[in-house]
Scaffold this motif. Structure first.
Motif, PDB file in Angstrom:
ATOM      1  N   PHE A  34       0.845  -1.200   0.000  1.00 16.00           N
ATOM      2  CA  PHE A  34       0.000   0.000   0.000  1.00 16.00           C
ATOM      3  C   PHE A  34       0.884   1.256   0.000  1.00 16.00           C
ATOM      4  N   ALA A  35       1.924   1.243   0.828  1.00 19.96           N
ATOM      5  CA  ALA A  35       2.826   2.407   0.901  1.00 19.96           C
ATOM      6  C   ALA A  35       3.502   2.656  -0.450  1.00 19.96           C
ATOM      7  N   GLN A  36       3.874   1.587  -1.151  1.00 15.19           N
ATOM      8  CA  GLN A  36       4.499   1.747  -2.473  1.00 15.19           C
ATOM      9  C   GLN A  36       3.525   2.392  -3.460  1.00 15.19           C
ATOM     10  N   LEU A  37       2.249   2.013  -3.351  1.00 15.79           N
ATOM     11  CA  LEU A  37       1.245   2.543  -4.282  1.00 15.79           C
ATOM     12  C   LEU A  37       0.919   4.000  -3.956  1.00 15.79           C
ATOM     13  N   VAL A  38       0.829   4.301  -2.669  1.00 15.16           N
ATOM     14  CA  VAL A  38       0.546   5.677  -2.241  1.00 15.16           C
ATOM     15  C   VAL A  38       1.658   6.611  -2.714  1.00 15.16           C
ATOM     16  N   LYS A  39       2.888   6.081  -2.707  1.00 12.85           N
ATOM     17  CA  LYS A  39       4.063   6.877  -3.089  1.00 12.85           C
ATOM     18  C   LYS A  39       3.953   7.437  -4.510  1.00 12.85           C
ATOM     19  N   THR A  40       3.131   6.835  -5.353  1.00 16.85           N
ATOM     20  CA  THR A  40       2.997   7.333  -6.731  1.00 16.85           C
ATOM     21  C   THR A  40       2.340   8.704  -6.758  1.00 16.85           C
ATOM     22  N   GLY A  41       1.628   9.048  -5.689  1.00 17.27           N
ATOM     23  CA  GLY A  41       0.940  10.338  -5.641  1.00 17.27           C
ATOM     24  C   GLY A  41      -0.455  10.287  -6.241  1.00 17.27           C
ATOM     25  N   ALA A  42      -0.823   9.159  -6.836  1.00 15.44           N
ATOM     26  CA  ALA A  42      -2.178   9.030  -7.395  1.00 15.44           C
ATOM     27  C   ALA A  42      -3.192   8.970  -6.250  1.00 15.44           C
TER      28      ALA A  42
END
Lengths: 484, 410
Positions: free
Chosen positions: B363-371
């Protein structure tokens, strides 16, 4: 457990329950284990003969207890506790070492450092990264690549090794001709000493401030202390990467090409020279290399420099009558560089094999290859001995030998294994070589430390005694042979 | 030079006594591949191959990265499981019996394996053996009881409580097989899929009130008899419905219907597609038109099963690429290098703490995209991220791909 223990002479721990209770007070209930499955999990590392022992229903050695500390403070308390009770401490990173340095030959407390896996700081100005040493190499690479950096230390065990393991074994990576070996990359470290005290060495690019004591811990294999944190050099992710491959008629021409390239202070990141057996094994699709020595070069960095390096390599290779094999062997090398299938393929077929890396000065290079191969071929049951040259310096070279054979006649599997190792060590020392280039000593090479170092070994033992008077830090390795 | 020519040359250069030992070694290897129980379903040869590897996939194992314990490294799980199966370790010891279960079946190991081995696939057979030996945890026993009683991994009412899910067409072309997790946790995505199928003019049935779990979760943790039982029920329902194509919104259901049934010897000739595979076909045929702009920036998480088991990382991107105005920001680790959401291997049932830790990392990796929206095409992944969002007190939207597409319908 229906398994025999090879290293049976475990130390006696009088109050194991009390020890476990104290360890739980330090690390927490769930981070201490004496469960059988855990003890067996930590009974071995990647030392190759221990794979044979699996099918022979043996485990190398069992720790009494395993603990997973969360930070240096806990590591310190654990070591202090062990020092008070004179119990062996075996540091464990990712368990990828191939010389048995993580095997608890006398039992004791195995301290797994995997929870110490944080990246503490990335400093763009200084080009450094500070990490806890339990971090996995590939995991660290992913974090750094996302930020646009690399360390440049890529051993074949990259996916399965920790930074702590790299330091403990003074490791070398595939791209080391350019980026250096781990001793060129580590700038400072934090160490938990054998009395539990914590020492931080100062961070500087270079200094003239007395003996560099942190160098002692490189290749100490956990026998002097536990390195828990390190600051390493970084580089921007390379702009360009390109390779070339040439086939040479003999070792003389292949080695001379590399020597003359390095002499000009041109450092391709990767250089590999494969003898005819390994060329046929790995580069069978390249007809121009048949019966020859495939040599792979990979250059990387800023484009202008890469172009210059490639031009220099080409010029020197052509002078030595190298046959240009194009890009395919380079691509093949990249595609297969982490393909380690041999341990899985051969062990159940009762083939005993291992890899042995040694180094020597240029003047002894060809003789060392010939001598080691010849000595290994004398071992009854030996079927194959081959090598590639894997690491290079302006002053010399590392050969990476592979042997394979079967227990034959009076030799048991273990005896064949030891005889092959002894043959390689004899051939190396006869050729003025050094007995290990980057795998380390562990238990496999311990009996060859005296011939390697002579009186210097006594000096090492004095240092060891000064830092660890009760010999609790990973006993049975490096300076002494472990009892079975 | 051929691939084996070095070996052939080597063989003929050996002394006869050595060559003979080699032949004996090659022909005698099978002695190491026997289980103590004689269970041939466990692939001891591959378990030993994996056990003998120096763990070249180790960095990728999510279970290891959250537990930090060597016991859960892929090759060590294989080694200990081999020893259990050979009778050298006692599976009646609950800690030992836990070994094969701390794997989320993400196939991340296989992605890096030079021998193309999925440790998780091997462990499924070991789990089945542990079920037969009754060496499993109470959590797992309760899970099996629940599935058998309810026909779903949740409650009896997962499907029947929502009449709007129940669609029955005359001579349907497609059976829309909604996953238990989608129906229970993401009913809005089920409704989106129904809307998309209707808009595309697909003649489909769902028979929601009659349907059962595909049996995949039961198979994953070792309850093969339960999977067989559920397979029979589902195949009978498909026959009754009359469609020849099964479309499911869950890649794990697709894998079960497409592959697991066959592995268990249950034959059928239905075509099984995931919704993204089906929508890609409909878009290419021109029957599904995505014309309304969706001016959003999303990131897409590839489900492990789609990316690594099916090798399909393109269908979802193809479909998302047809949505006008949509901007896709890829996470750093994506496509074949996608990371587990934490819900694989039914781990939330038997190891919820580890499951949530794995989900939080992804989840943290996905949030990091800024989307602002995290999109996937697997209900289990979406559930994993909803839990991770709650744990992180985040506000990011977690959507099924159908919920994005439906907004692009005119």
């Amino acid at each position: 457990m229906n398994l025999d223990v090879v290293y049976k002479k475990r130390v006696e721990i009088k109050d194991l329950d009390g020890l476990v209770k104290d360890l739980k007070a330090i690390a927490g209930e769930q981070w201490v284990s004496t469960e059988e499955a855990d003890l067996v999990a930590y009974s071995k590392d990647a030392m190759l003969i221990t794979n044979r022992w699996i099918i022979e229903k043996k485990v190398p050695g069992l720790p009494h207890v395993i603990v997973w500390p969360e930070n240096e403070d806990q590591v310190s308390k654990i070591v202090k506790l062990a020092a008070e009770r004179k119990i062996p401490v075996i540091p464990y990173g990712e368990g990828s070492g191939v010389v048995g340095a993580a095997i608890p030959v006398y039992g004791g407390i195995t301290v797994d450092l995997k929870r110490l896996d944080k990246v503490i700081d990335v400093n763009d100005k200084d080009l450094t990264v500070t990490v806890q040493t339990g971090i996995n190499g590939k995991a660290l690479e992913r974090i750094l690549k996302e930020k646009g950096y690399l360390i440049g230390h890529v051993p074949q065990s990259f996916h399965t090794a920790s930074v702590g393991g790299w330091i403990a074994h003074r490791a070398a990576g595939q791209f080391s001709t350019k980026y250096g070996k781990i001793e060129d990359i580590v700038l400072s470290m934090r160490v938990v000493m054998a009395d539990g005290s914590i020492v931080d060495t100062k961070l500087y690019p270079r200094a003239s401030n007395g003996p560099q004591l942190e160098r002692l811990f490189l290749s100490s294999e956990g026998t002097l202390g536990i390195v828990t944190q390190a600051t390493l050099k970084l580089w921007p992710w390379p702009e360009k990467q390109e390779g070339v491959a040439f086939a040479f008629s003999d070792w003389g021409h292949a080695l001379e090409t590399v020597r003359l390239v390095l002499r000009q202070q041109i450092y391709p990141a990767v250089v590999r020279i494969y003898d005819p057996i390994e060329t046929e094994r790995h580069f069978y699709k390249e007809p121009k290399a048949k019966g020859k020595l495939m040599t792979v070069f990979v250059c990387e960095g800023i484009a202008k420099l890469v172009d210059l390096e490639l031009a220099t390599v080409r010029a020197e290779a052509e002078k030595q009558a190298g046959i240009d094999c194009g890009q395919d062997p380079v691509h093949h090398w990249f595609e297969t560089r982490f393909d380690v299938k041999e341990t899985s393929t051969w062990t159940p077929k009762d083939v005993i094999f291992d890899t042995i890396e040694v180094s020597c000065m240029w003047k002894d290079a060809v003789a060392l290859y010939d001598n080691v191969v010849a000595e290994m071929r004398k071992v009854p049951g030996m079927a194959m001995s081959s090598a590639h040259a894997s690491h290079f310096y302006p002053q010399g070279v590392c050969f990476y030998f592979t042997f394979g054979g079967v227990s034959s006649g009076k030799l048991s599997a273990d005896e064949f294994f030891n005889a092959a190792w002894d043959a390689a060590m004899v051939g190396t020392l006869k050729s003025n070589g050094s007995i290990s280039h980057h795998h380390g000593i562990g238990i496999v090479r311990a009996r060859w430390m005296k011939p390697e170092h002579g009186p210097v070994l006594e000096l090492m033992k004095r240092v060891k005694h000064a830092l660890d008077p009760d010999n609790i830090m990973n006993p049975g390795k490096l300076y002494e042979e472990a009892d079975k | 030079m051929g691939k084996s020519s070095w070996m052939i040359k080597l063989f003929f250069s050996m002394k006869p006594s050595v060559a003979w030992k080699f032949i004996k070694g090659f022909t005698g290897a099978k002695k190491y591949y026997k289980t103590s129980s004689g269970n041939a379903a466990v692939d001891m040869k591959s378990l030993l191959k994996c056990a003998h590897c120096p763990n070249m996939c180790k960095f990728e194992c999510p279970s290891l990265r959250v537990t930090h314990k060597e016991m859960y490294a892929p090759a060590v799980k294989a080694r200990l499981s081999y020893l259990i199966e050979r009778g050298d370790l006692d599976p009646a010891d609950p800690h030992t019996a836990e070994v094969p279960y701390l794997c989320v079946n993400c196939d991340g190991c296989r992605n890096w394996c030079p021998m193309d081995i999925s440790t998780g696939q091997l462990l499924k057979a070991v789990r089945a053996d542990l079920v037969d030996m009754e060496c499993i945890s109470e959590d797992l026993k309760d899970f099996d009881t629940r599935v058998l009683e309810n026909d779903t991994i949740f409650s009896k009412t997962t499907f029947s409580a929502r009449p709007e899910f129940d669609i029955r067409a005359e001579n349907p072309d497609v059976f829309y097989f909604m996953g238990c997790v989608m129906a229970e946790k993401k009913p809005e995505a089920v409704l989106a899929n129904i809307a998309i199928l209707k808009k595309a003019g697909v003649k489909f049935s769902t028979h929601a009130s009659e349907r059962s779990c595909c049996g995949g979760p039961s198979n994953t943790v070792g309850f093969r008899a339960t999977t067989r039982h559920l397979a029979e029920k589902n195949l009978a329902l498909f026959a009754k419905a009359g469609a020849k194509t099964i479309v499911t919104d869950c890649p794990a259901c697709a894998d079960t219907l497409r592959n697991v049934y066959k592995e268990l010897g249950i034959k059928h000739d239905y075509m099984v597609l995931t919704t993204i595979e089906f929508y890609k076909i409909l878009i290419d045929q021109g029957t599904l038109k995505l014309e309304k702009p969706v001016n959003e920036t999303i990131t897409y998480h590839d489900p492990c099963i789609s990316a690594r088991r099916f090798g399909d990382v393109e269908s979802a991107r193809h479909v998302l690429g047809k949505v006008p105005g949509l901007v896709l920001k890829e996470p750093f680790l994506t496509k074949e290098e996608t990371q587990c959401c934490g819900m694989g291997g039914v781990s939330h049932v038997h190891h919820p703490t580890e499951s949530e830790a794995i989900g939080s990392q992804r989840f943290a990796q996905l949030v990091k995209t800024g989307a602002k929206s995290i999109v996937s095409s697997c209900p289990a992944c979406e559930e994993g991220f909803i839990i991770a969002r709650e744990n992180a007190k985040g506000k990011d939207k977690v959507l099924d791909i159908a919920e994005v597409i439906v907004n692009a319908l005119d």
